[in-house]
Write an enzyme that holds these catalytic residues in place. Sequence first.
Site, short mmCIF file in Angstrom:
data_model
loop_
_atom_site.label_atom_id
_atom_site.label_comp_id
_atom_site.label_asym_id
_atom_site.label_seq_id
_atom_site.Cartn_x
_atom_site.Cartn_y
_atom_site.Cartn_z
N PRO A 94 0.82 -1.22 0.00
CA PRO A 94 0.00 0.00 0.00
C PRO A 94 0.85 1.27 0.00
O PRO A 94 0.37 2.34 -0.30
CB PRO A 94 -0.81 -0.11 1.30
N GLU A 144 3.13 -8.27 8.53
CA GLU A 144 3.20 -6.80 8.49
C GLU A 144 4.07 -6.31 7.34
O GLU A 144 4.20 -5.11 7.13
CB GLU A 144 3.76 -6.27 9.82
N ARG A 150 -1.74 -9.60 -20.91
CA ARG A 150 -2.65 -9.33 -22.03
C ARG A 150 -2.06 -8.34 -23.02
O ARG A 150 -2.55 -8.23 -24.15
CB ARG A 150 -4.00 -8.85 -21.53
N ASP A 189 -8.77 -0.53 -25.29
CA ASP A 189 -9.14 -0.74 -23.88
C ASP A 189 -9.48 0.58 -23.21
O ASP A 189 -9.07 1.64 -23.65
CB ASP A 189 -7.92 -1.28 -23.14
#
Length: 246
Positions: A89, A116, A154, A169
């Site tokens: 994160p 963690e 992809r 896309d």
Amino acid sequence: MRIDVVSLFPEEVDRCTAFGVTGRARERGLLQLHGWNPRDYADGNYRKTDDRTFGGGPGMVMLVEPLRRCLAAVREADPAPVHVVYLSPQGRRLDQKRVRELAAMPRLVLLCGRYEGVDERLVQAEVDEELSIGDYVLSGGELAAAIVVDTVARLQDGALNDAGSAEQDSFEDGLLDCPHYSHPVEHAYGVVPAVLRSGNHAAIARWRRQQALVRTWQRRPDLLEGRELSKADRKLLQEGLAALER
Ligand SMILES: NC(=O)c1ccc(NC2CCCC2)nc1
């Protein structure tokens, strides 16, 4: 493209990318995926890979040494230079622009943390880039790694049947995708927009661009901030928004 995944559960990424376009890309050898488990490089009977965090507080931290040894083996496994990505994160937010850049690399190493996280010294010494798939906390980096694998797989040449679809896309030109329709033409849920069945490819392209612009304006105005729309796009957007008012 070769991707090496370093994880306590490497099979999680393997299974998440074994189907559809990504599975086919792997079968066709467009993408080679290799899993590595730091537990195989840990000492002692219990092959310890984690321990308590210094400074107290809850949770465990993945130890430097098993990861160092494991990454040394990963680097050794192929002469191509590696780009080591740690999923967390605290990383830079992944977007389609960065996906295109990653997809062009010969090798990626995806480091997946658990507990963690990883001892910061390993991150500082071995990680080239921290990446986040969004502002939320996962129990492990594996699902984030699977998303990176999917997005770059992809884009490998030959992965998508009609190559054009990658360009069309969402986000390929920084806009959301237009709506899509198929059979039947008429259904209780509505009718397929006539322009899509007109055979007039210029009108169809115009309609799709207009839909993408209006949708982006309505749902993700942030994507249009700081972006200089062409005169034609501005006109399409204004016309599209006016049509909603009618
Ligand atoms: N948003 C993300 O991309 C993301 C990545 C990893 C993670 N959890 C991991 C990170 C270290 C221990 C578990 N959570 C969230």
